[in-house]
Design a protein around this motif. Structure first.
Motif, PDB file in Angstrom:
ATOM      1  N   PHE A 120      48.421  72.555  40.693  1.00 34.10           N
ATOM      2  CA  PHE A 120      49.164  73.532  41.502  1.00 34.10           C
ATOM      3  C   PHE A 120      48.672  73.436  42.935  1.00 34.10           C
ATOM      4  O   PHE A 120      47.464  73.379  43.192  1.00 34.10           O
ATOM      5  N   GLN A 121      49.602  73.413  43.864  1.00 37.77           N
ATOM      6  CA  GLN A 121      49.240  73.359  45.274  1.00 37.77           C
ATOM      7  C   GLN A 121      50.075  74.360  46.060  1.00 37.77           C
ATOM      8  O   GLN A 121      51.287  74.476  45.850  1.00 37.77           O
ATOM      9  N   LEU A 122      49.409  75.066  46.953  1.00 42.42           N
ATOM     10  CA  LEU A 122      50.086  75.935  47.904  1.00 42.42           C
ATOM     11  C   LEU A 122      49.970  75.276  49.272  1.00 42.42           C
ATOM     12  O   LEU A 122      48.878  74.882  49.684  1.00 42.42           O
ATOM     13  N   THR A 123      51.090  75.131  49.958  1.00 38.72           N
ATOM     14  CA  THR A 123      51.065  74.475  51.264  1.00 38.72           C
ATOM     15  C   THR A 123      51.273  75.498  52.376  1.00 38.72           C
ATOM     16  O   THR A 123      52.113  76.395  52.264  1.00 38.72           O
ATOM     17  N   LEU A 124      50.482  75.340  53.439  1.00 40.95           N
ATOM     18  CA  LEU A 124      50.594  76.167  54.634  1.00 40.95           C
ATOM     19  C   LEU A 124      50.714  75.245  55.840  1.00 40.95           C
ATOM     20  O   LEU A 124      50.513  74.033  55.748  1.00 40.95           O
ATOM     21  N   SER A 125      51.022  75.812  56.984  1.00 38.18           N
ATOM     22  CA  SER A 125      51.123  75.015  58.199  1.00 38.18           C
ATOM     23  C   SER A 125      49.726  74.616  58.676  1.00 38.18           C
ATOM     24  O   SER A 125      48.733  75.298  58.377  1.00 38.18           O
ATOM     25  N   PRO A 126      49.608  73.529  59.445  1.00 44.21           N
ATOM     26  CA  PRO A 126      48.295  73.163  59.995  1.00 44.21           C
ATOM     27  C   PRO A 126      47.689  74.281  60.836  1.00 44.21           C
ATOM     28  O   PRO A 126      46.463  74.487  60.807  1.00 44.21           O
ATOM     29  N   GLU A 127      48.521  74.996  61.595  1.00 39.93           N
ATOM     30  CA  GLU A 127      48.007  76.083  62.426  1.00 39.93           C
ATOM     31  C   GLU A 127      47.415  77.202  61.576  1.00 39.93           C
ATOM     32  O   GLU A 127      46.411  77.828  61.954  1.00 39.93           O
TER      33      GLU A 127
ATOM     34  N   ARG B 153      54.502  82.034  44.166  1.00 35.17           N
ATOM     35  CA  ARG B 153      53.531  80.963  44.404  1.00 35.17           C
ATOM     36  C   ARG B 153      52.254  81.530  45.023  1.00 35.17           C
ATOM     37  O   ARG B 153      51.151  81.057  44.732  1.00 35.17           O
ATOM     38  N   GLY B 154      52.403  82.543  45.864  1.00 36.08           N
ATOM     39  CA  GLY B 154      51.222  83.180  46.430  1.00 36.08           C
ATOM     40  C   GLY B 154      50.396  83.876  45.367  1.00 36.08           C
ATOM     41  O   GLY B 154      49.157  83.796  45.360  1.00 36.08           O
ATOM     42  N   LEU B 155      51.064  84.582  44.454  1.00 36.44           N
ATOM     43  CA  LEU B 155      50.362  85.262  43.366  1.00 36.44           C
ATOM     44  C   LEU B 155      49.702  84.245  42.436  1.00 36.44           C
ATOM     45  O   LEU B 155      48.562  84.445  41.987  1.00 36.44           O
ATOM     46  N   GLN B 156      50.401  83.163  42.148  1.00 35.39           N
ATOM     47  CA  GLN B 156      49.838  82.118  41.299  1.00 35.39           C
ATOM     48  C   GLN B 156      48.575  81.533  41.920  1.00 35.39           C
ATOM     49  O   GLN B 156      47.589  81.264  41.226  1.00 35.39           O
ATOM     50  N   TYR B 157      48.599  81.357  43.228  1.00 35.35           N
ATOM     51  CA  TYR B 157      47.410  80.845  43.928  1.00 35.35           C
ATOM     52  C   TYR B 157      46.237  81.819  43.788  1.00 35.35           C
ATOM     53  O   TYR B 157      45.105  81.409  43.502  1.00 35.35           O
TER      54      TYR B 157
END
Length: 702
Positions: free
Chosen positions: A380-387, A449-453
């Protein structure tokens, strides 16, 4: 609707205060149909102000369109290239386009732009010489939409990566369905180049795992055993690299990667294995890339997006010497801490391109079989912006936020805490710091996805996942029933909304809107973090950015003045027109200089329900120079007790600022350097409309 009625179209409108989108109908012939809101934030205006680009295309088209023929322009935009081609055909003086002289077909799929193109073409008296089609090029049919296959293709469907706007599929379809065999094309060829670099700044933009090991708060957003659970998208990121020149360690010489010939059908997949010698020792944190266009067949006209340190050496491909924002360099982040290399060591780089992107993998020859730099992918992966990754890597930011939370939580017994935005850090920190807390999550962008993370990282951060509850963010009203009969003790946000990175700073006042709709279920002594937002302002010299947003007049002989309003022009506007406030990373906006003190223009009090408000300030100039506009941002006051403030100003690279450019640059100086011709201050007023989230700025130079 009668046959003589105006054209109507649907546009998707976003309410930044609620996060809701809705389709609205706009009249196709309205002068102000709402399209300007969409087009003002695009790169069209900047591209049309790129004189080097325009001249290069004009020269290449003149070199290529030298006989009666049929020309197809794909992604025609305002029609500039189509008009160049029509003029080159020698049909500019004709009243009717005839087949023996050739013809130009301009294909533009985006309806607001196709409408604008018709206006521009008409204003230049070329409506009968250019056939405008509002359609995707892969929907065109020979014998239906166009009479015959085209002899020449002119196009500008390039992004900073080169392929991101669908260049390869577009060329494939054009060669299969729309062009003659062995057509002429402008551009003729594109070549991508790369260079390996070390940079602590670029490292912090993607490697949260290594950076938070030193964090003093005990929170681990990336657990040791799941080092890839939180990441950025594996892609090339457009970025102006010139401002980083002094911070970069160049670990290799530039190297050629891919060559794409527009005049023949491209492949959807390509690989290039490149042996790169390390010029010095270090850690490869990123692959920087750019491209060079050969616009004509003879190889006399070129355009380059290389950074300045390359352009100074690249005499064979003279590129654009002017700053521009529509094309940048690209950054591919090497996973983890990077690849350690020694001077003279060979590095194997594998570049792979698909239809729409280019990716890289690399390893030192001594590690060819190990490939130690490759991080194992998590299930499982959660992706965010580089910033956002850089923000969570910032120990100072984390300390400020954690201190504000600790001060709030120690006053509460078994508090009900509510996370209004998409902050996984706040949710994790609250659950970690207070073992008796219950945490309600709105997570309007991350959702499940946030809750899963959070559930996946709960054990590492020493809290029980059953203390978390995800609420339905679509509810018009959130009642005490949704909070299990308990009133909210702590209301928090960064504020950060997933996917809002391109918004103006005050669009994150959605936090205030959400806080307002929870008014009825806040406890009497509820704590709100941040407690206040401060709108700050600074006058700045921004010559490069101002030039890129100037109103248009004649471009290579073609009048574009009708495009100014819809494209959001700012500079050289006639009175009383004013350009929009636009979001920019000021640190990436070319030459810049602060000319005034940083002042508070207005405050937003989050302890109270949302309301319209205003503020005034007299901004005194502290330096001498040319003022091109004002930079605005919000500082978030986390806690009133200890003045804990998180700034999003121009010296903080993780956030975009709002930029209000002047119609005419103004010479200014401080009172210590008196000049009768210079202004010494400016009186500013800001008005925030709580109904729609708009911010209006008025100013008078004194």
């Amino acid at each position: 609707m009668s046959s003589g009625s105006t054209q109507r179209m649907f546009q998707l409108k976003l309410d930044s205060l609620t996060g809701k989108s809705e389709w609205v109908v706009v009249e196709g012939d309205d002068e102000d149909d709402g399209s300007s809101v969409d087009l003002a934030t695009t790169s069209y205006l900047d591209m049309l102000n790129d004189t080097t680009r325009n001249k290069a295309y004009r020269q290449a088209i003149d070199n290529t369109v030298t006989r009666p023929c049929n020309v197809l322009d794909i992604g025609a935009g305002t029609g500039l290239l189509s008009m160049m081609a029509a003029r080159a055909l020698g049909s500019a003086d004709s009243t009717v386009a005839s087949d023996d002289k050739g013809r130009v077909v301009a294909c533009e799929s985006y309806l607001p732009m196709a409408k604008l193109m018709r206006k521009v073409v008409h204003s230049n008296g070329m409506s009968r010489k250019i056939h405008v089609i509002n359609n995707r090029s892969d929907e065109l049919k020979v014998g239906v939409d166009i009479s015959t296959r085209a002899d020449i293709l002119v196009s500008e469907i390039l992004d900073s990566e080169l392929l991101g706007e669908g260049l390869i599929p577009t060329l494939q379809n054009a060669h299969d369905e729309l062009l003659v065999e062995n057509p002429d094309t402008v551009p003729y060829r594109a070549v991508t180049y790369g260079q390996l670099v070390e940079s602590s700044f670029l490292w912090r933009l993607h490697d949260l795992y290594s950076n938070e090991i030193c964090a003093s708060d005990g929170i681990r957003l990336v657990p040791t055993e799941r080092s890839s659970i939180l990441s950025i998208e594996p892609q090339q990121y457009p970025m102006h690299c010139d401002p980083l020149q002094e911070e970069l360690k160049l670990l290799s010489e530039p190297f050629k990667i891919f060559e794409f010939d527009f005049w023949k059908r491209p492949s959807s997949h390509g690989e290039a294995e490149i042996l790169v010698e390390a010029a010095t020792s270090g850690s490869v944190n990123a692959v920087l890339s750019w491209w060079v266009l050969q616009l004509d067949k003879e190889g006399t006209v070129f355009y380059s997006t290389a950074p300045k340190w390359i352009k100074l050496l690249q005499t064979e491909f003279p590129g654009n010497e002017n700053w521009c924002d529509h094309w940048k360099q690209c950054v591919w982040f090497v996973p983890g801490k990077g690849l350690s290399v020694s001077k003279g060591e060979n590095i194997q780089l594998l570049a792979v391109h698909s239809d729409i992107s280019i990716s890289y993998s690399l390893w030192a020859e001594s590690q060819r079989n190990k490939k130690e730099h490759v991080i194992r992918k998590d299930d499982f992966q959660l992706t965010l912006s580089p910033e956002k990754i850089a923000t969570y890597s910032d120990d100072k930011w984390r300390r400020y936020v954690s201190l504000a939370l600790q001060n709030a939580l120690h006053r509460k017994d078994s508090p009900l805490c509510f996370v209004l935005d998409d902050s996984i850090f706040l949710a994790t920190a609250i659950a970690h710091l207070c073992k008796t807390s219950r945490v309600m999550l709105l997570f309007p962008g991350l959702r499940e996805r946030g809750l899963q993370y959070l559930r996946a990282t709960a054990e590492t951060n020493q809290f029980s996942a059953d203390r978390l509850k995800l609420l339905d963010h679509r509810l018009e009203y959130i009642s005490i029933h949704e909070t299990d009969g308990k009133k909210i003790d702590l209301l928090v946000g960064e504020p950060f909304y997933y996917g809002s990175e391109t918004w103006l700073p005050w669009k994150n006042l959605r936090f205030w809107k959400e806080r307002t709709r929870l008014e009825g279920i806040l406890s009497k002594d509820a704590i709100v973090i941040p407690c206040k937002g401060i709108l700050r302002v600074c006058a700045m010299s921004l010559p490069d950015l101002w030039k890129s947003r100037c109103s248009l007049t004649y471009i290579e002989g073609f009048n574009h003045s009708v495009a100014n309003t819809i494209l959001g022009a700012c500079g050289n506007l006639p009175s009383p027109q004013e350009g929009p406030i636009l979001p920019f990373f000021v640190w990436q906006s070319g030459e810049s200089k602060e000319l005034s003190e940083r002042l508070t223009l207005m405050e937003f009090d989050f302890s109270k329900p949302m309301s319209s408000c205003s503020g005034k300030a007299k901004v005194k100039f502290t330096g001498t120079g040319i003022c091109h506009g004002f930079v605005l941002w919000i500082d978030w006051v986390l806690s009133a007790e200890n003045d804990s403030v998180v700034s999003t100003g121009p010296d903080h690279r993780q956030w975009k600022q709002g930029v209000k450019l002047l119609k005419t640059p103004v010479a200014v100086s401080s009172q210590d350097h008196m000049s009768s011709d210079d202004f010494h201050s400016v009186e500013m007023e800001a008005n925030f409309d709580s109904a729609n989230g708009d911010l209006m700025i008025q100013y008078v130079f004194v």
